[in-house]
Design a protein around this motif. Sequence first.
Motif, mmCIF file in Angstrom:
data_model
loop_
_atom_site.group_PDB
_atom_site.id
_atom_site.type_symbol
_atom_site.label_atom_id
_atom_site.label_comp_id
_atom_site.label_asym_id
_atom_site.label_seq_id
_atom_site.Cartn_x
_atom_site.Cartn_y
_atom_site.Cartn_z
ATOM 1 N N ILE A 185 0.648 -1.304 0.165
ATOM 2 C CA ILE A 185 0.057 0.148 -0.023
ATOM 3 C C ILE A 185 0.816 1.286 0.088
ATOM 4 O O ILE A 185 0.499 2.062 -0.706
ATOM 5 N N SER A 239 2.657 1.560 -3.326
ATOM 6 C CA SER A 239 1.549 2.020 -4.418
ATOM 7 C C SER A 239 1.226 3.474 -4.106
ATOM 8 O O SER A 239 1.260 4.355 -5.129
ATOM 9 N N GLY A 277 -6.775 -0.292 -8.999
ATOM 10 C CA GLY A 277 -6.975 -0.060 -7.837
ATOM 11 C C GLY A 277 -7.571 -1.184 -7.050
ATOM 12 O O GLY A 277 -7.059 -1.642 -5.933
ATOM 13 N N LEU A 278 -8.407 -2.021 -7.961
ATOM 14 C CA LEU A 278 -8.667 -3.423 -7.541
ATOM 15 C C LEU A 278 -7.792 -4.352 -7.371
ATOM 16 O O LEU A 278 -7.704 -5.184 -6.386
ATOM 17 N N ILE A 303 -4.601 -3.528 -6.348
ATOM 18 C CA ILE A 303 -4.004 -3.304 -5.130
ATOM 19 C C ILE A 303 -4.689 -3.900 -3.885
ATOM 20 O O ILE A 303 -4.213 -4.654 -3.089
ATOM 21 N N THR A 304 -6.061 -3.584 -4.129
ATOM 22 C CA THR A 304 -7.069 -4.036 -2.863
ATOM 23 C C THR A 304 -7.128 -5.612 -2.806
ATOM 24 O O THR A 304 -6.914 -6.105 -1.666
ATOM 25 N N VAL A 305 -7.220 -6.205 -3.877
ATOM 26 C CA VAL A 305 -7.299 -7.994 -3.762
ATOM 27 C C VAL A 305 -6.044 -8.360 -3.122
ATOM 28 O O VAL A 305 -6.054 -9.217 -2.536
ATOM 29 N N VAL A 310 -3.771 -6.809 -1.340
ATOM 30 C CA VAL A 310 -3.572 -6.620 0.002
ATOM 31 C C VAL A 310 -4.253 -7.493 1.052
ATOM 32 O O VAL A 310 -4.207 -8.159 2.027
ATOM 33 N N VAL A 311 -5.835 -7.624 0.464
ATOM 34 C CA VAL A 311 -6.713 -8.614 1.228
ATOM 35 C C VAL A 311 -6.387 -9.833 1.195
ATOM 36 O O VAL A 311 -6.309 -10.548 2.377
#
Length: 278
Positions: A212, A215, A253-254, A256-258, A260-261
């Motif tokens: 995060i 990025s 953005g998705l 990065i989110t996926v 990290v999750v």
Amino acid sequence: MTIVDTTRRVPRVPTAGVVAAGIVLALLLLAVLAPGLLTRTGPDEVDPIIALRAPDGTHWLGTDQLGRDVFTRIVHGARISLVTGIAATLLAVVAGTVLGLLSALGGRIVDEVLMRAVDVLLALPGILLALLVIAVLGPGPVSELVAIAFAAVPGYARMIRGQALSVRRADYVTSAVAIGVRPAGLVWRHVLPNSLGPVLVLATLGTGSAIIIGSSLSFLGLGPRQPTPEWGAMLADGRDFLSTAWWVGVFPGLAITVTVVAVTVLGRRWQRRFEGVR
């Protein structure tokens, strides 16, 4: 006296979530090692004729303002984002381990000086520490990696210190001292191996935070330069097209989110296993 159930501190992760996270990370690993298996085009192939084309059967995630395939750039960008996050975390763990051991075993004065410095750094947000390092070293991939690592070092140093102090009081360490084991051997054979367990679990969770921050720095233009495919930089490029070509910024953005999750889910599962919780 109230008894606190420490097993409830870590949220239980459903098995399906762990499996899904494992699949996501497996695909990301494939993208890092062999991106050509997922896409046949290059991340820098420009075609102005198809600029800002919406997702379709040919370009699954659409194209950006230069006609570059967004899916291809996300696949190739996985290597930069993941390697930066993992490398920065490893660097932070090594530096934090050295500082933590010095603080725990170096005497009262050394402990006071190092821990007061760590306390000051812990009081600042990680992204602010990273920006301070970038301001000193200048923008670029290497500076970004060092900045991310520097922001994470205080947390690892604090944890290693606590673990080392606890291990130092253990009976087997006392016995080793009694039979004449030298300080260096004591650290390498007993203190360090028995202090790293919780730190490795924290490092797994910290990798998501490192991704995060990396990025975020790239989003601000302080990471790899164009045309290098990097998720944060791609997200920055897409912010000017959210009303006309939302896919340019939304899909990076998705990603990065996926990612990290998925890392966090597996880290939480590992944390529960480490603490002996099913």
